[in-house]
Enzyme design. Structure first.
Site, short mmCIF file in Angstrom:
data_model
loop_
_atom_site.label_atom_id
_atom_site.label_comp_id
_atom_site.label_asym_id
_atom_site.label_seq_id
_atom_site.Cartn_x
_atom_site.Cartn_y
_atom_site.Cartn_z
N SER A 1 0.33 6.07 -9.61
CA SER A 1 0.99 6.48 -11.04
C SER A 1 0.79 6.62 -12.22
O SER A 1 1.40 7.30 -12.99
CB SER A 1 1.85 4.37 -11.33
OG SER A 1 0.44 3.95 -11.68
N LYS B 1 -0.55 2.13 -17.75
CA LYS B 1 0.14 2.43 -18.04
C LYS B 1 -0.03 2.95 -19.49
O LYS B 1 -1.14 2.50 -19.73
CB LYS B 1 1.78 2.22 -18.37
CG LYS B 1 2.18 1.39 -17.05
CD LYS B 1 2.69 2.01 -15.84
CE LYS B 1 3.24 1.35 -14.80
NZ LYS B 1 3.43 2.68 -13.66
#
Length: 286
Positions: free
Chosen positions: A103, A163
């Site tokens: 991701s 993230k």
């Protein structure tokens, strides 16, 4: 040196070894300086060995050694001290992580092993094992736009996520045709070529925030599920995060939602190696 009854010398060599190890983390950024780091720690060990040999030769035969120089004391010390030191380093300075997904491609890949800095943002609930940290952040500040952060998920309290922060409290965030909009203005991006990962080809872009900070993102198309969103207004005490692999990341655009400030506890700092791709070299995480 501890075996010879030279406790202070042993402590000094131990502290020096830790300092060299920490310096080595910084020297890993380039192969040439990494080699110097390994040479430095080898030289430090050789100095300790020669110092111990000379000290032993000068000792009288009838010397009485202190308690900590006995073999059983040394065994206890060298079993407890490293464990205690490792726990302290992990809680207050650096924590290792293994990346399980793509991701954050291309900056982090599945199988990457990295170190995150615990002290950058101070300390909050999840800074310590089992959530024993303070309820609210102490001795620090929240992340800046562009930081790659480690945080505990609100919907999955037992899971850690990595993230990139793109929205601060009060910011307005929206995606339009794959382009990030920050407070009504499109964030600048420019193509930098294509990237093939696990037989999938994606388009890479250099994204530059208003502060001038830039990093690389990838996407396959401009009309994926997360490429066109409503406008999000980041509430106080929360942050908006995105994965760098924009078409393959579950982040603040979806069920993850805004990330509470107290859930963020580390900043991704140093990529060490990849367990699946030996060509990945140590480097700082941008």
């Amino acid at each position: 040196m501890a075996y010879l009854g030279r406790g202070w010398n042993a402590i000094a060599y131990s502290i020096g070894g830790v300092c060299i190890f920490i310096a080595q983390l910084w020297l890993l950024d380039a192969p040439s300086t990494a080699a110097f780091g390994y040479l430095l720690i080898s030289a430090w060990r050789l100095i300790g060995l020669l110092h111990g040999y000379r000290t032993a030769r000068k000792m009288p035969a009838n010397i009485v050694f202190p308690w900590y120089s006995r073999w059983y004391s040394l065994a206890l010390i060298f079993s407890i001290v490293p464990l205690t030191l490792a726990m302290l380093v992990r809680s207050f300075l650096f924590q290792p992580f293994t990346i399980p997904s793509s991701s954050m491609l291309p900056n982090l890949r599945s199988g990457d092993y990295m170190f995150a800095q615990k002290y950058v943002y101070g300390y909050s609930r999840y800074s310590f094992p089992y959530g024993f940290g303070p309820e609210h952040r102490m001795f620090g500040h929240g992340p800046d736009r562009g930081d790659v952060v480690v945080f505990r998920g609100s919907m999955n309290p037992g899971g850690d996520f990595v993230k990139r922060v793109v929205g601060l409290p009060g910011d307005r965030i929206q995606m339009k045709s794959g382009i990030l909009y920050l407070n009504g203005s499109a964030v600048e991006r420019e193509p930098v070529g294509d990237l093939t990962y696990q037989s999938v080809t994606v388009h890479a872009f250099k994204e530059t925030l208003p502060s001038g900070r830039s990093y690389t993102i990838v996407e396959q198309v401009d009309d994926a599920r997360g490429d066109n969103t409503k406008e999000f207004i980041v509430p106080d005490g929360h942050y908006f995060v995105l994965g760098d692999n924009r078409d393959n990341s579950l982040d603040s655009r979806f069920d993850m939602g805004f990330v509470p400030d107290d859930n963020i506890y580390a900043k991704a700092a140093l990529l060490l190696f990849n367990s699946e791709d030996k060509s990945r070299q140590a480097s700082w995480i941008q």
